[in-house]
Scaffold this active site. Sequence first.
Site, PDB file in Angstrom:
ATOM      1  N   GLU A 198       6.623 -21.589 -35.182  1.00 14.62           N
ATOM      2  CA  GLU A 198       7.297 -22.763 -35.547  1.00 14.62           C
ATOM      3  C   GLU A 198       8.523 -23.379 -34.654  1.00 14.62           C
ATOM      4  O   GLU A 198       8.629 -24.486 -34.417  1.00 14.62           O
ATOM      5  CB  GLU A 198       7.685 -22.230 -37.018  1.00 14.62           C
ATOM      6  CG  GLU A 198       6.778 -22.355 -37.856  1.00 14.62           C
ATOM      7  CD  GLU A 198       5.654 -20.799 -37.968  1.00 14.62           C
ATOM      8  OE1 GLU A 198       4.899 -20.927 -38.912  1.00 14.62           O
ATOM      9  OE2 GLU A 198       6.031 -20.287 -37.207  1.00 14.62           O
ATOM     10  N   HIS A 215       6.400 -17.027 -49.615  1.00 12.10           N
ATOM     11  CA  HIS A 215       5.610 -18.050 -49.521  1.00 12.10           C
ATOM     12  C   HIS A 215       5.790 -18.678 -50.802  1.00 12.10           C
ATOM     13  O   HIS A 215       5.035 -19.756 -50.959  1.00 12.10           O
ATOM     14  CB  HIS A 215       4.309 -17.696 -49.473  1.00 12.10           C
ATOM     15  CG  HIS A 215       3.767 -16.939 -47.964  1.00 12.10           C
ATOM     16  ND1 HIS A 215       4.211 -15.824 -47.927  1.00 12.10           N
ATOM     17  CD2 HIS A 215       2.964 -17.335 -46.943  1.00 12.10           C
ATOM     18  CE1 HIS A 215       3.974 -15.333 -46.676  1.00 12.10           C
ATOM     19  NE2 HIS A 215       3.153 -16.242 -46.127  1.00 12.10           N
TER      20      HIS A 215
END
Length: 354
Positions: free
Chosen positions: A66, A135
């Site tokens: 990322e 998450h």
Amino acid sequence: MSTPNTLRLIKYVDALREGAEQAMDADKSVFMMGLDIDDHKGIQGSTTGLVEKFGPERVFTTPLSEDAMTGVAIGAAMAGQRPIHVHIRMDFLMLCMNQLVNIAAKSHYMYGGTVQVPLVVRTMIGKSWGQGAQHSQGLHSMFAHVPGMKVVAPSNAYDAKGLTIQAVRDNNPVLIMEHRLLYGTEAYVPETPYTVEFGMARTLRSGDAITIVGVSNMVMESMRAAELLAEQGIECEVIDPVTISPLDFDAIEASVNRTGRLLVVDNGWLNCGFSAEVLARVAESDHIKQKIVMKRIGFAATTCPTTPSLEDAFYPNPKTIAMLAYQMVTGKQDWEPNSESCQLAYQSQFKGPF
């Protein structure tokens, strides 16, 4: 604005894809990148068919890195491209926080306006998928805290498409927060391209008893709660801020000034969050002369659970929202909607602003 006969009832997820597709049709400098966006499932359908139409040079997957990939997207934006960077989960933005906060958001200022970073970051939040603490988080307040970063939260398909196109055209980094449970909801959406202006809240339901401000999926939950309250003779005004930063506080202020009560329903934790910001602005307002009854509701003060039974206590829902609003309006705690009414409320679906 498109004429009414071009409106179709389509899903939120399809509106996201159509907005990106039309933005890419209109401008060859727009491209899309992100982990698994060319997968056959296409990020739950939001990128399906784009690689076939535009080719792998404009729609491509990225390594699971990322920080580095966000740096690539920022560099491309500085060089004149308009990247749409898809992050499957908002949680993963923590891995590229330095790139977004210190580079993307600040470069225009640091280089005296000579550098622009027209970067769009798509990121998903959600519940009821059993993915727990790392998450499932709503971290929008962290990014709204930073000058130079715009944060938008479409609650329906109409805004999902219009905000996507507006974000691509903007010369600043824009984060689009998408809620997984909204993906299957439908609204009336024009076929032709259009934009939804940043910093313009929308009143979805008028009322004089209390103002309810919802964020993302909590707009839907607030609308359902308002139906339950209407059965008790309590008419709520429900406001969708549409964009979190910039925030249309004037619309909230005007509503609260009329109703005298404010309930903010956030899709994140309360501490130092969006709800705290709204309540603080109301408390500081020079235009509100009366004393305002204010409350907020959001994630419980713990990490996100995985099991549905714990989620029931963790996330606000129409029942908990309605009961708190009822208490604020009446001063009583003598009402609880029955299970059948709550089920009916969950069956209702907001079809969008038009």
